[in-house]
Design a protein around this motif. Structure first.
Motif, PDB file in Angstrom:
ATOM      1  N   LEU A 146       0.809  -1.215   0.000  1.00  0.00           N
ATOM      2  CA  LEU A 146       0.000   0.000   0.000  1.00  0.00           C
ATOM      3  C   LEU A 146       0.840   1.263   0.000  1.00  0.00           C
ATOM      4  O   LEU A 146       0.462   2.257  -0.615  1.00  0.00           O
ATOM      5  N   GLU A 147       1.995   1.247   0.681  1.00  0.00           N
ATOM      6  CA  GLU A 147       2.804   2.462   0.717  1.00  0.00           C
ATOM      7  C   GLU A 147       3.378   2.788  -0.655  1.00  0.00           C
ATOM      8  O   GLU A 147       3.622   3.962  -0.972  1.00  0.00           O
ATOM      9  N   GLU A 148       3.579   1.783  -1.508  1.00  0.00           N
ATOM     10  CA  GLU A 148       4.031   2.030  -2.873  1.00  0.00           C
ATOM     11  C   GLU A 148       2.935   2.703  -3.686  1.00  0.00           C
ATOM     12  O   GLU A 148       3.212   3.565  -4.519  1.00  0.00           O
ATOM     13  N   ILE A 149       1.689   2.320  -3.431  1.00  0.00           N
ATOM     14  CA  ILE A 149       0.562   2.868  -4.189  1.00  0.00           C
ATOM     15  C   ILE A 149       0.241   4.289  -3.738  1.00  0.00           C
ATOM     16  O   ILE A 149       0.055   5.190  -4.570  1.00  0.00           O
ATOM     17  N   GLU A 150       0.219   4.516  -2.419  1.00  0.00           N
ATOM     18  CA  GLU A 150      -0.144   5.849  -1.946  1.00  0.00           C
ATOM     19  C   GLU A 150       0.901   6.887  -2.312  1.00  0.00           C
ATOM     20  O   GLU A 150       0.582   8.068  -2.452  1.00  0.00           O
ATOM     21  N   THR A 151       2.149   6.454  -2.527  1.00  0.00           N
ATOM     22  CA  THR A 151       3.192   7.391  -2.949  1.00  0.00           C
ATOM     23  C   THR A 151       2.849   8.030  -4.287  1.00  0.00           C
ATOM     24  O   THR A 151       3.216   9.193  -4.547  1.00  0.00           O
ATOM     25  N   GLN A 152       2.142   7.308  -5.152  1.00  0.00           N
ATOM     26  CA  GLN A 152       1.791   7.839  -6.466  1.00  0.00           C
ATOM     27  C   GLN A 152       0.859   9.041  -6.371  1.00  0.00           C
ATOM     28  O   GLN A 152       0.811   9.866  -7.286  1.00  0.00           O
ATOM     29  N   ALA A 153       0.130   9.153  -5.272  1.00  0.00           N
ATOM     30  CA  ALA A 153      -0.843  10.236  -5.125  1.00  0.00           C
ATOM     31  C   ALA A 153      -0.468  11.222  -4.027  1.00  0.00           C
ATOM     32  O   ALA A 153      -1.121  12.253  -3.875  1.00  0.00           O
ATOM     33  N   GLY A 154       0.564  10.900  -3.245  1.00  0.00           N
ATOM     34  CA  GLY A 154       1.001  11.819  -2.196  1.00  0.00           C
ATOM     35  C   GLY A 154       0.001  11.980  -1.072  1.00  0.00           C
ATOM     36  O   GLY A 154      -0.191  13.087  -0.559  1.00  0.00           O
ATOM     37  N   VAL A 155      -0.654  10.877  -0.689  1.00  0.00           N
ATOM     38  CA  VAL A 155      -1.627  10.924   0.402  1.00  0.00           C
ATOM     39  C   VAL A 155      -1.265   9.843   1.417  1.00  0.00           C
ATOM     40  O   VAL A 155      -0.429   8.989   1.159  1.00  0.00           O
ATOM     41  N   SER A 156      -1.933   9.882   2.571  1.00  0.00           N
ATOM     42  CA  SER A 156      -1.725   8.825   3.558  1.00  0.00           C
ATOM     43  C   SER A 156      -2.452   7.565   3.108  1.00  0.00           C
ATOM     44  O   SER A 156      -3.339   7.594   2.249  1.00  0.00           O
ATOM     45  N   ILE A 157      -2.100   6.424   3.709  1.00  0.00           N
ATOM     46  CA  ILE A 157      -2.767   5.175   3.364  1.00  0.00           C
ATOM     47  C   ILE A 157      -4.244   5.244   3.736  1.00  0.00           C
ATOM     48  O   ILE A 157      -5.107   4.740   3.008  1.00  0.00           O
ATOM     49  N   ARG A 158      -4.564   5.868   4.852  1.00  0.00           N
ATOM     50  CA  ARG A 158      -5.979   6.002   5.239  1.00  0.00           C
ATOM     51  C   ARG A 158      -6.736   6.813   4.192  1.00  0.00           C
ATOM     52  O   ARG A 158      -7.834   6.428   3.757  1.00  0.00           O
ATOM     53  N   HIS A 159      -6.158   7.944   3.758  1.00  0.00           N
ATOM     54  CA  HIS A 159      -6.793   8.784   2.735  1.00  0.00           C
ATOM     55  C   HIS A 159      -6.929   8.001   1.434  1.00  0.00           C
ATOM     56  O   HIS A 159      -7.966   8.050   0.761  1.00  0.00           O
ATOM     57  N   MET A 160      -5.872   7.275   1.059  1.00  0.00           N
ATOM     58  CA  MET A 160      -5.906   6.465  -0.154  1.00  0.00           C
ATOM     59  C   MET A 160      -7.044   5.449  -0.093  1.00  0.00           C
ATOM     60  O   MET A 160      -7.783   5.255  -1.077  1.00  0.00           O
ATOM     61  N   SER A 161      -7.217   4.775   1.035  1.00  0.00           N
ATOM     62  CA  SER A 161      -8.254   3.762   1.171  1.00  0.00           C
ATOM     63  C   SER A 161      -9.632   4.366   0.953  1.00  0.00           C
ATOM     64  O   SER A 161     -10.505   3.765   0.303  1.00  0.00           O
ATOM     65  N   ARG A 162      -9.847   5.563   1.459  1.00  0.00           N
ATOM     66  CA  ARG A 162     -11.146   6.192   1.296  1.00  0.00           C
ATOM     67  C   ARG A 162     -11.373   6.658  -0.140  1.00  0.00           C
ATOM     68  O   ARG A 162     -12.493   6.597  -0.645  1.00  0.00           O
ATOM     69  N   ILE A 163     -10.312   7.116  -0.813  1.00  0.00           N
ATOM     70  CA  ILE A 163     -10.446   7.480  -2.225  1.00  0.00           C
ATOM     71  C   ILE A 163     -10.883   6.266  -3.040  1.00  0.00           C
ATOM     72  O   ILE A 163     -11.767   6.348  -3.900  1.00  0.00           O
ATOM     73  N   PHE A 164     -10.280   5.112  -2.764  1.00  0.00           N
ATOM     74  CA  PHE A 164     -10.651   3.896  -3.491  1.00  0.00           C
ATOM     75  C   PHE A 164     -12.105   3.519  -3.206  1.00  0.00           C
ATOM     76  O   PHE A 164     -12.849   3.152  -4.123  1.00  0.00           O
ATOM     77  N   LYS A 165     -12.513   3.606  -1.948  1.00  0.00           N
ATOM     78  CA  LYS A 165     -13.884   3.204  -1.603  1.00  0.00           C
ATOM     79  C   LYS A 165     -14.905   4.145  -2.244  1.00  0.00           C
ATOM     80  O   LYS A 165     -15.960   3.704  -2.708  1.00  0.00           O
ATOM     81  N   VAL A 166     -14.595   5.452  -2.284  1.00  0.00           N
ATOM     82  CA  VAL A 166     -15.528   6.412  -2.857  1.00  0.00           C
ATOM     83  C   VAL A 166     -15.537   6.329  -4.381  1.00  0.00           C
ATOM     84  O   VAL A 166     -16.588   6.386  -5.020  1.00  0.00           O
TER      85      VAL A 166
END
Length: 285
Positions: free
Chosen positions: A202-222
């Motif tokens: 997950l940390e590799e993926i969230e680096t692409q968007a410059g957000v925290s893993i928690r923020h990334m998870s919510r972006i995916f869910k929304v």
């Protein structure tokens, strides 16, 4: 009886005599920032231990403990219990019992919460919290027992779910429900598609968007309607279907090419999510 490997920030068994039997463990690979174990205690023993990492323990069987100066053995509460760095206890136990233990290390916590653990007050749990935590521990145990067939992102995502229960952030959740973030989602989705063969973290993926893993998870869910690890599995299945429909490619080769650990694990994912076998997609051309 197994000797536990030395892992930074983890001292569950220092001061435990005799050592517990290890039934299931992921301590040989902690790149995900998560360590999980299922252990079984001997019938009698003593402990004098301190926690040095965020740890969640759930004892599944009756266990009688006399701790911290008490003269009386008491049956411990069979609900998940939280240990934070600096927590300590000493005493004795009676009874053979299985316990699930989850440790989440500092880097994953900070990448998820955007703050260190020291910034948070000690959380207070209610009945609704215990049910959610038990559910996450059961899912982590199932994934570890299966050999983590979809990669380390599953354990990471489930650990993020645990952190969301323990340290909720309802204000940010409401903000994300009001506005999708398609540009950031697209960057992360493109990275996943380009690296499906790899053990995505997950940390590799969230680096692409410059957000925290928690923020990334919510972006995916929304945006996608799926948690990141479920989105990764779905994209692996979609890619597998494309390859299956080309004659001559062995299913074991396809499984490896899209990031499953084996043909059997890919078939299990097809059954659970697609409700069909991989071979049926080839036959349906």
């Amino acid at each position: 009886m197994l000797d536990l490997p030395k892992v930074p920030n983890m001292r569950w068994y220092e001061g435990y005599e005799p050592k517990p039997k290890v039934l299931l463990s992921t301590l040989d690979d902690t790149r995900s920032g998560v360590a999980f174990q299922e252990i079984e205690s001997p019938r009698f023993g003593s402990f004098d231990a301190a926690a040095s990492a965020f740890s969640l323990g759930w004892t599944l069987d009756p266990l009688h403990v006399r701790a911290d100066g008490s003269r009386t053995f008491r049956t411990i509460d069979r609900r998940p219990r939280l240990l934070l760095p600096g927590d300590s206890s000493h005493g004795e136990w009676q009874g053979v019992a299985r316990t699930l233990i989850l440790c989440v290390f500092d880097d994953l916590i900070e990448n998820t919460l955007n703050r260190s653990l020291a910034c948070f007050a000690r959380p207070q749990f209610g009945d609704s919290h215990f049910g959610k935590l038990q559910h996450y521990l059961e899912l982590i145990r199932a994934d570890a027992g299966a050999g983590s067939p979809a990669g380390t992102a599953v354990a990471q995502a489930l650990a993020v779910g645990v952190l969301d229960v323990v340290f909720p952030d309802d204000h940010r959740s409401r903000q994300l429900q009001q506005a999708k973030d398609p540009a950031r989602f697209a960057r992360m989705a493109d990275y996943i598609d380009a690296n499906l063969r790899q053990d995505l973290r997950l940390e590799e993926i969230e680096t692409q968007a410059g957000v925290s893993i928690r923020h990334m998870s919510r972006i995916f869910k929304v945006t996608a309607g799926l948690a990141p690890h479920k989105y990764i599995v779905r994209r692996r299945l979609d890619r597998a279907v494309e390859m299956i429909r080309h004659d001559g490619i062995d299913l074991s080769e396809i499984a490896a090419a899209v990031g499953f650990s084996s043909h059997a694990h890919m078939t299990t994912a097809f059954r659970q999510i697609m409700k069909r076998l991989p071979s049926q997609f080839r036959n349906s051309q």
